[in-house]
Design an enzyme around this catalytic site. Sequence first.
Site, PDB file in Angstrom:
ATOM      1  N   ARG A  62       0.829  -1.218   0.000  1.00  0.00           N
ATOM      2  CA  ARG A  62       0.000   0.000   0.000  1.00  0.00           C
ATOM      3  C   ARG A  62       0.862   1.267   0.000  1.00  0.00           C
ATOM      4  O   ARG A  62       0.533   2.256   0.645  1.00  0.00           O
ATOM      5  CB  ARG A  62      -0.965   0.012   1.202  1.00  0.00           C
ATOM      6  CG  ARG A  62      -1.882  -1.190   1.279  1.00  0.00           C
ATOM      7  CD  ARG A  62      -2.880  -1.249   0.118  1.00  0.00           C
ATOM      8  NE  ARG A  62      -3.557  -2.532   0.108  1.00  0.00           N
ATOM      9  CZ  ARG A  62      -3.176  -3.595  -0.592  1.00  0.00           C
ATOM     10  NH1 ARG A  62      -2.098  -3.529  -1.375  1.00  0.00           N
ATOM     11  NH2 ARG A  62      -3.860  -4.719  -0.557  1.00  0.00           N
ATOM     12  N   SER A  76     -10.998  -0.712   3.623  1.00  0.00           N
ATOM     13  CA  SER A  76     -10.208  -1.356   4.674  1.00  0.00           C
ATOM     14  C   SER A  76      -9.471  -0.283   5.483  1.00  0.00           C
ATOM     15  O   SER A  76      -8.740   0.526   4.927  1.00  0.00           O
ATOM     16  CB  SER A  76      -9.214  -2.314   4.020  1.00  0.00           C
ATOM     17  OG  SER A  76      -8.394  -2.902   4.987  1.00  0.00           O
ATOM     18  N   GLU A  87      -4.541   2.264   7.196  1.00  0.00           N
ATOM     19  CA  GLU A  87      -4.321   2.242   5.748  1.00  0.00           C
ATOM     20  C   GLU A  87      -5.029   3.439   5.129  1.00  0.00           C
ATOM     21  O   GLU A  87      -4.605   3.990   4.129  1.00  0.00           O
ATOM     22  CB  GLU A  87      -4.891   0.934   5.181  1.00  0.00           C
ATOM     23  CG  GLU A  87      -4.777   0.772   3.701  1.00  0.00           C
ATOM     24  CD  GLU A  87      -5.274  -0.601   3.241  1.00  0.00           C
ATOM     25  OE1 GLU A  87      -5.974  -0.642   2.212  1.00  0.00           O
ATOM     26  OE2 GLU A  87      -4.976  -1.612   3.890  1.00  0.00           O
TER      27      GLU A  87
END
EC number: 1.3.1.98
Length: 306
Positions: A172, A222, A292
Amino acid sequence: MMLNEMNKSLEGVDIRINEPLKKYTYTKVGGPADFLAFPRNRYELARIVKFANQNNLPWMVLGNASNLIVRDGGIRGFVIMFDKLNAVTVDGYVIEAEAGSNLIETTKVAQYHSLTGFEFACGIPGSIGGAVFMNAGAYGGEISHILISAQVLTRDGEIKTIEARDMRFGYRHSVLQDNQEVVVSAKFSLKPGDYTIISQEMQRLNHLRALKQPLEHPSCGSVFKRPLGHFAGQLIMEAQLMGHRIGGVEVSTKHAGFMVNVANGSAKNYEDLIADVIHRVKENSGVTLEPEVRIIGEKEVQMEDS
């Protein structure tokens, strides 16, 4: 005075003043942008950035606003959205997509042309630009596996090309997060495949996503990165936080790794819930969760009672 100057310099560009960002975010939260701009092409984009830089106004690009939370105080200066920069072209086994292109729709273009390699992203909400910026991934695939290169906008308003090998991709993560450059378009290398097999795989992944993820409420996707050797959702469940709620935002009862806006929650509710979950999981398991989701903008100024 500056408004007159802006109207002159940016004549013809779609700019909305003091525009509430909650109208555009997946979470349905977020305060106003001073100026919200929707460039139709790179020429308009360059004009906006040039004007902002010349007038010492901050500017940022707000992709598709799927994996972020905009604070209730909003964002100063220019917020640029790429909704109108959304052309997708196919040349042989290469797909080129402008940054505002919808990621899910781009995977459907690949499917239509019987090109395989993009199936993993068939259910990921967001834009192409955001997907490259975050190195989006799911079910074993990620953007770094298929990217050839990206054209990016520098803070000076110049456009340059970055090859995939220079993106410093990680989990990520990409170099763009370090240097604050913005994707304008990206090229992806795919392989010839069988239309039926590609379609079946996309169907399977979307079915899995619908089973596991709370798609019925606004959310920011998420919330936490996967901690080494653990699953964030599992740690949150073990801390007995499913359904835990602050204001109108709660930890999903369907998937603990998600937080959903169930009752007109605010960005502050999201931020407070994230902090509370991090604290409680750390107490319960000793593992520190790392968000995230990106949190941007200014906190709302609370008026004190006199």
